[in-house]
Write a protein that holds these residues in place. Structure first.
Motif, short mmCIF file in Angstrom:
data_model
loop_
_atom_site.label_atom_id
_atom_site.label_comp_id
_atom_site.label_asym_id
_atom_site.label_seq_id
_atom_site.Cartn_x
_atom_site.Cartn_y
_atom_site.Cartn_z
N ASP A 1 0.85 -1.20 0.00
CA ASP A 1 0.00 0.00 0.00
C ASP A 1 0.88 1.24 0.00
O ASP A 1 1.89 1.30 0.73
CB ASP A 1 -0.89 0.02 1.24
CG ASP A 1 -1.96 -1.06 1.21
OD1 ASP A 1 -2.30 -1.53 0.11
OD2 ASP A 1 -2.44 -1.43 2.30
N PRO B 1 -0.54 5.06 0.10
CA PRO B 1 -1.70 5.95 -0.01
C PRO B 1 -1.32 7.40 -0.31
O PRO B 1 -1.52 8.30 0.51
CB PRO B 1 -2.37 5.80 1.35
CG PRO B 1 -1.23 5.54 2.28
CD PRO B 1 -0.24 4.71 1.51
N ASN C 1 -3.62 3.32 -5.09
CA ASN C 1 -2.76 3.32 -3.89
C ASN C 1 -2.06 2.00 -3.62
O ASN C 1 -1.64 1.74 -2.49
CB ASN C 1 -3.55 3.73 -2.64
CG ASN C 1 -4.05 5.16 -2.70
OD1 ASN C 1 -3.45 6.00 -3.36
ND2 ASN C 1 -5.15 5.44 -2.04
N ILE C 2 -1.92 1.19 -4.65
CA ILE C 2 -1.17 -0.07 -4.53
C ILE C 2 0.00 -0.04 -5.50
O ILE C 2 -0.18 0.19 -6.71
CB ILE C 2 -2.04 -1.30 -4.85
CG1 ILE C 2 -3.23 -1.39 -3.89
CG2 ILE C 2 -1.20 -2.58 -4.76
CD1 ILE C 2 -2.87 -1.67 -2.45
#
Length: 241
Positions: free
Chosen positions: A175, A177, A212-213
């Motif tokens: 992740d 973000p 967001n990955i």
């Protein structure tokens, strides 16, 4: 949520005594949840505690008078916001959350207790501070000397290693973000240039960044492309991931 990312990170630099691990567990309980886009501390504020990120992401930044922002560090699970903040008269930069976070606030008196009574743990804390400085040096080289797509590739390699060390990666994915604007403010590029560079990396099969990955199909290949050497992170396993 990773329960003890703080302990896991410190153990990544070397073994800790059992009583030191227990002390870390005690002082890193009862975290507070902080939402995304919240300033944890602002430039000019007087710090009176150490902040530990147990999960989530934060960043250090400065804004120049014209309003432009430079992000110069990401804080990931297990990181703390400067051992020396308890000694500073005022902050020379700001720290904000990139995502919702669980944060432990450790009072100055507890830090003073640690430095007086736990020399091995104090050494581990200072080790982390020295690594933070090494990361900043590497980021300066990254922004000043690497091409646009390699700047982003290098950043993704570093974050993969740091997150892997605290158990926050899965099969080359993690992740992250951040918005494209935040990525641009990190690597010193325009939004358009960041978009173009991400496309270059994606079309080369090196990395994708969606929703967001970050996904890295072949970590070794991306490290070679970015000329990434993890020695500046000074992890016990050499930063292999």
């Amino acid at each position: 949520m990773v329960a003890n990312a703080f302990v896991t990170k410190l153990m990544g630099f070397g073994p800790l005594r059992e009583d030191d691990r227990e002390w870390l567990e005690r002082v890193s309980t009862n975290p507070k949840k902080v939402e995304r886009d919240v300033d944890l501390i602002n430039e000019g504020d007087v710090p009176d505690h150490l902040m530990v990120i147990l999960d989530g992401f934060a960043y250090r930044y400065k804004v120049i008078p014209e309003g432009r922002r430079q992000i110069f560090a990401y804080l990931v699970p297990g990181d703390f916001c400067d051992l020396h903040v308890a000694l500073l008269r005022s902050m020379d930069h700001s720290i904000a959350t990139l995502s919702s976070c669980h944060i432990v606030y450790i009072p100055k008196r507890i830090i003073n207790e640690m430095t007086e009574e736990r020399p091995s743990l104090t050494k581990a804390f200072w080790w982390c501070t020295l690594v933070d400085e090494a990361v900043l040096r590497e980021w300066l080289v990254n922004v000043g000397q690497r091409g646009a797509d390699r700047r982003i590739a290098h950043l993704f390699c570093e974050l993969h290693v740091r997150l892997h060390a605290v158990g926050w990666t899965a099969e080359g994915s993690f992740d992250l973000p951040i918005t494209q604007t935040e990525l641009a403010d990190t690597v010193g590029l325009s939004n358009v240039h960041v978009n173009r560079s991400l496309k270059t990396l994606r079309e080369a099969g090196l990395v994708t960044f969606r929703e967001n990955i970050v996904h890295i199909p072949d970590v070794v290949r991306l490290k070679a492309y970015a000329n990434f050497t993890p020695n500046y992170l000074h992890l016990a396993n050499g930063g292999q991931s």
